[in-house]
Design a protein around this motif. Structure first.
Motif, PDB file in Angstrom:
ATOM      1  N   SER A   1      -3.400   7.942   1.638  1.00 53.63           N
ATOM      2  CA  SER A   1      -3.625   6.494   1.651  1.00 53.63           C
ATOM      3  C   SER A   1      -2.366   5.655   1.813  1.00 53.63           C
ATOM      4  CB  SER A   1      -4.359   6.047   0.385  1.00 53.63           C
ATOM      5  OG  SER A   1      -5.558   6.763   0.237  1.00 53.63           O
ATOM      6  N   PHE A   2      -1.238   6.269   2.211  1.00 59.38           N
ATOM      7  CA  PHE A   2      -0.009   5.504   2.440  1.00 59.38           C
ATOM      8  C   PHE A   2      -0.252   4.507   3.574  1.00 59.38           C
ATOM      9  CE2 PHE A   2       4.093   4.839   4.560  1.00 59.38           C
ATOM     10  CZ  PHE A   2       4.843   4.406   3.481  1.00 59.38           C
ATOM     11  N   GLY A   3       0.050   3.237   3.333  1.00 60.85           N
ATOM     12  CA  GLY A   3      -0.143   2.195   4.338  1.00 60.85           C
ATOM     13  C   GLY A   3      -1.520   1.564   4.339  1.00 60.85           C
ATOM     14  N   SER A   4      -2.454   2.090   3.524  1.00 60.32           N
ATOM     15  CA  SER A   4      -3.787   1.499   3.507  1.00 60.32           C
ATOM     16  C   SER A   4      -4.348   1.236   2.103  1.00 60.32           C
ATOM     17  CB  SER A   4      -4.775   2.373   4.293  1.00 60.32           C
ATOM     18  OG  SER A   4      -4.834   3.672   3.766  1.00 60.32           O
ATOM     19  N   PHE A   5      -3.815   1.884   1.081  1.00 59.44           N
ATOM     20  CA  PHE A   5      -4.263   1.652  -0.294  1.00 59.44           C
ATOM     21  C   PHE A   5      -3.048   1.462  -1.195  1.00 59.44           C
ATOM     22  CE2 PHE A   5      -8.095   3.221   1.334  1.00 59.44           C
ATOM     23  CZ  PHE A   5      -9.106   3.297   0.398  1.00 59.44           C
ATOM     24  N   GLY A   6      -3.190   0.620  -2.203  1.00 60.04           N
ATOM     25  CA  GLY A   6      -2.186   0.479  -3.253  1.00 60.04           C
ATOM     26  C   GLY A   6      -2.844   0.784  -4.591  1.00 60.04           C
ATOM     27  N   TYR A   7      -2.182   1.573  -5.415  1.00 57.08           N
ATOM     28  CA  TYR A   7      -2.691   1.982  -6.729  1.00 57.08           C
ATOM     29  C   TYR A   7      -1.657   1.627  -7.786  1.00 57.08           C
ATOM     30  CZ  TYR A   7      -5.745   5.096  -4.013  1.00 57.08           C
ATOM     31  OH  TYR A   7      -6.659   5.616  -3.126  1.00 57.08           O
ATOM     32  N   TRP A   8      -2.131   1.187  -8.980  1.00 50.55           N
ATOM     33  CA  TRP A   8      -1.224   0.846 -10.075  1.00 50.55           C
ATOM     34  C   TRP A   8      -1.809   1.319 -11.397  1.00 50.55           C
ATOM     35  CZ3 TRP A   8      -2.459  -2.137  -5.986  1.00 50.55           C
ATOM     36  CH2 TRP A   8      -1.406  -2.465  -5.127  1.00 50.55           C
ATOM     37  N   TRP A   9      -0.965   2.006 -12.173  1.00 48.20           N
ATOM     38  CA  TRP A   9      -1.370   2.451 -13.498  1.00 48.20           C
ATOM     39  C   TRP A   9      -1.495   1.268 -14.443  1.00 48.20           C
ATOM     40  CZ3 TRP A   9      -3.175   7.050 -14.249  1.00 48.20           C
ATOM     41  CH2 TRP A   9      -2.637   8.165 -13.621  1.00 48.20           C
ATOM     42  N   SER A  10      -2.365   1.390 -15.422  1.00 52.55           N
ATOM     43  CA  SER A  10      -2.312   0.574 -16.625  1.00 52.55           C
ATOM     44  C   SER A  10      -1.691   1.480 -17.692  1.00 52.55           C
ATOM     45  CB  SER A  10      -3.715   0.123 -17.057  1.00 52.55           C
ATOM     46  OG  SER A  10      -4.401   1.149 -17.735  1.00 52.55           O
TER      47      SER A  10
ATOM     48  N   GLN B   1     -10.334  11.739 -23.737  1.00 54.11           N
ATOM     49  CA  GLN B   1      -9.221  12.269 -22.953  1.00 54.11           C
ATOM     50  C   GLN B   1      -8.021  11.326 -22.941  1.00 54.11           C
ATOM     51  OE1 GLN B   1     -11.689  12.921 -19.433  1.00 54.11           O
ATOM     52  NE2 GLN B   1     -11.139  15.083 -19.605  1.00 54.11           N
ATOM     53  N   GLU B   2      -7.052  11.608 -23.798  1.00 57.29           N
ATOM     54  CA  GLU B   2      -5.840  10.804 -23.842  1.00 57.29           C
ATOM     55  C   GLU B   2      -4.924  11.093 -22.666  1.00 57.29           C
ATOM     56  OE1 GLU B   2      -3.948  11.269 -27.599  1.00 57.29           O
ATOM     57  OE2 GLU B   2      -5.679  10.501 -28.698  1.00 57.29           O
ATOM     58  N   ASP B   3      -5.149  12.230 -21.996  1.00 57.96           N
ATOM     59  CA  ASP B   3      -4.281  12.608 -20.884  1.00 57.96           C
ATOM     60  C   ASP B   3      -4.800  12.091 -19.546  1.00 57.96           C
ATOM     61  OD1 ASP B   3      -6.479  14.291 -20.840  1.00 57.96           O
ATOM     62  OD2 ASP B   3      -5.349  16.036 -20.162  1.00 57.96           O
ATOM     63  N   HIS B   4      -5.757  11.179 -19.580  1.00 54.68           N
ATOM     64  CA  HIS B   4      -6.284  10.586 -18.361  1.00 54.68           C
ATOM     65  C   HIS B   4      -6.076   9.072 -18.421  1.00 54.68           C
ATOM     66  CE1 HIS B   4      -8.023  14.504 -17.966  1.00 54.68           C
ATOM     67  NE2 HIS B   4      -8.497  14.200 -16.776  1.00 54.68           N
ATOM     68  N   GLY B   5      -5.341   8.546 -17.452  1.00 53.71           N
ATOM     69  CA  GLY B   5      -5.014   7.130 -17.436  1.00 53.71           C
ATOM     70  C   GLY B   5      -5.983   6.301 -16.634  1.00 53.71           C
ATOM     71  N   VAL B   6      -5.960   5.012 -16.883  1.00 53.11           N
ATOM     72  CA  VAL B   6      -6.794   4.041 -16.196  1.00 53.11           C
ATOM     73  C   VAL B   6      -5.916   3.324 -15.167  1.00 53.11           C
ATOM     74  CG1 VAL B   6      -8.173   1.943 -16.515  1.00 53.11           C
ATOM     75  CG2 VAL B   6      -8.226   3.753 -18.251  1.00 53.11           C
ATOM     76  N   PHE B   7      -6.429   3.144 -13.957  1.00 55.72           N
ATOM     77  CA  PHE B   7      -5.648   2.489 -12.916  1.00 55.72           C
ATOM     78  C   PHE B   7      -6.500   1.543 -12.084  1.00 55.72           C
ATOM     79  CE2 PHE B   7      -7.161   6.447 -11.052  1.00 55.72           C
ATOM     80  CZ  PHE B   7      -7.571   6.078  -9.777  1.00 55.72           C
ATOM     81  N   ARG B   8      -5.845   0.722 -11.285  1.00 53.37           N
ATOM     82  CA  ARG B   8      -6.494  -0.203 -10.347  1.00 53.37           C
ATOM     83  C   ARG B   8      -6.078   0.185  -8.945  1.00 53.37           C
ATOM     84  NH1 ARG B   8      -7.453  -1.824 -15.348  1.00 53.37           N
ATOM     85  NH2 ARG B   8      -8.353  -3.876 -15.574  1.00 53.37           N
ATOM     86  N   PHE B   9      -6.891  -0.204  -7.956  1.00 55.17           N
ATOM     87  CA  PHE B   9      -6.438  -0.035  -6.582  1.00 55.17           C
ATOM     88  C   PHE B   9      -6.997  -1.099  -5.656  1.00 55.17           C
ATOM     89  CE2 PHE B   9     -10.202   2.705  -6.465  1.00 55.17           C
ATOM     90  CZ  PHE B   9     -10.712   2.573  -5.177  1.00 55.17           C
ATOM     91  N   VAL B  10      -6.288  -1.317  -4.580  1.00 48.12           N
ATOM     92  CA  VAL B  10      -6.644  -2.297  -3.559  1.00 48.12           C
ATOM     93  C   VAL B  10      -6.625  -1.578  -2.216  1.00 48.12           C
ATOM     94  CG1 VAL B  10      -5.931  -4.436  -2.416  1.00 48.12           C
ATOM     95  CG2 VAL B  10      -5.531  -4.157  -4.850  1.00 48.12           C
ATOM     96  N   THR B  11      -7.578  -1.904  -1.348  1.00 47.67           N
ATOM     97  CA  THR B  11      -7.586  -1.312  -0.012  1.00 47.67           C
ATOM     98  C   THR B  11      -7.255  -2.371   1.031  1.00 47.67           C
ATOM     99  OG1 THR B  11      -9.868  -1.766   0.623  1.00 47.67           O
ATOM    100  CG2 THR B  11      -9.485   0.159  -0.769  1.00 47.67           C
TER     101      THR B  11
ATOM    102  N   PRO C   1       0.800  -1.229   0.000  1.00 44.26           N
ATOM    103  CA  PRO C   1       0.000   0.000   0.000  1.00 44.26           C
ATOM    104  C   PRO C   1       0.834   1.282   0.000  1.00 44.26           C
ATOM    105  CG  PRO C   1       0.104  -0.885   2.219  1.00 44.26           C
ATOM    106  CD  PRO C   1       0.849  -1.846   1.336  1.00 44.26           C
ATOM    107  N   ALA C   2       1.314   1.696  -1.160  1.00 44.31           N
ATOM    108  CA  ALA C   2       2.132   2.904  -1.273  1.00 44.31           C
ATOM    109  C   ALA C   2       1.306   4.186  -1.295  1.00 44.31           C
ATOM    110  CB  ALA C   2       2.998   2.839  -2.531  1.00 44.31           C
ATOM    111  N   GLY C   3      -0.033   4.078  -1.426  1.00 47.91           N
ATOM    112  CA  GLY C   3      -0.871   5.267  -1.485  1.00 47.91           C
ATOM    113  C   GLY C   3      -0.681   6.017  -2.787  1.00 47.91           C
ATOM    114  N   TYR C   4      -0.954   7.331  -2.767  1.00 43.49           N
ATOM    115  CA  TYR C   4      -0.778   8.144  -3.972  1.00 43.49           C
ATOM    116  C   TYR C   4      -0.332   9.550  -3.603  1.00 43.49           C
ATOM    117  CZ  TYR C   4      -5.406  10.225  -3.050  1.00 43.49           C
ATOM    118  OH  TYR C   4      -6.477  10.883  -2.493  1.00 43.49           O
TER     119      TYR C   4
END
Length: 172
Positions: free
Chosen positions: A112-121, A133-143, A101-104
């Motif tokens: 969210s450091f220590g409680s959520f992890g987020y990852w870009w696609s 919007q090409e300047d907006h990325g899609v990501f996943r997260f876990v709590t 859980p690195a947060g954002y």
């Protein structure tokens, strides 16, 4: 750091070298799509479709993994690190993803450091025909709460910093 300048940016989680050593860096969307690439040769940041394939491997219905919504499945527990210093975070780590859980990071600081992890696609909203919007990325997260994988395809501008995971290229 991570101002919306149009350039790739990175930050240490919680502005800590120790956190960087454990979690890696947080990158903005411009760094993800930069043609210099974040991943080493022979590796790439997984697309939305590739994330869906991993989620299906971990037990989610593949068709559910590709929908713009929150999906509550067992994927969160399957990818979370089995032994971290927060029992609420510990998962099964079924296939070695070892999610932490690195947060954002935003221009306003860290969250969210220590409680959520987020990852870009590597996919943008435009790639998926969800928006132009090409300047907006899609990501996943876990709590940390429960064994849920919260799947999120919300747009994030280039001033948001989250983790990346590199996937080995397949040989064709």
């Amino acid at each position: 750091m991570l101002e919306d300048t149009g350039y790739g940016g990175m930050a240490y989680p919680n502005e800590s070298v120790g956190a960087f050593n454990e979690f890696g860096a947080l990158y903005n969307w411009n760094a993800v799509i930069d043609n210099r690439q974040l991943c080493p040769q022979g590796w790439h940041i997984p697309s939305h479709l590739e994330w869906g394939q991993m989620e299906a491997f971990a037990g989610m219905e593949f068709s559910e993994s590709l929908v713009w919504t929150y999906n509550y499945g067992n994927v969160g527990d399957a990818i979370k690190s089995a032994e971290w210093n927060c029992p609420a975070w510990n998962g099964q780590n079924v296939f070695g993803f070892s999610a932490l859980p690195a947060g954002y990071r935003t221009n306003g600081g860290y969250d969210s450091f220590g409680s959520f992890g987020y990852w870009w696609s590597s996919s943008s909203l435009a790639d998926l025909d969800w928006s132009s919007q090409e300047d907006h990325g899609v990501f996943r997260f876990v709590t940390e709460s429960g064994s849920y994988w919260f799947y999120n395809t919300q747009a994030s501008g280039s001033n948001i910093g989250i983790s990346v995971r590199c996937l080995k290229d397949t040989e064709e």
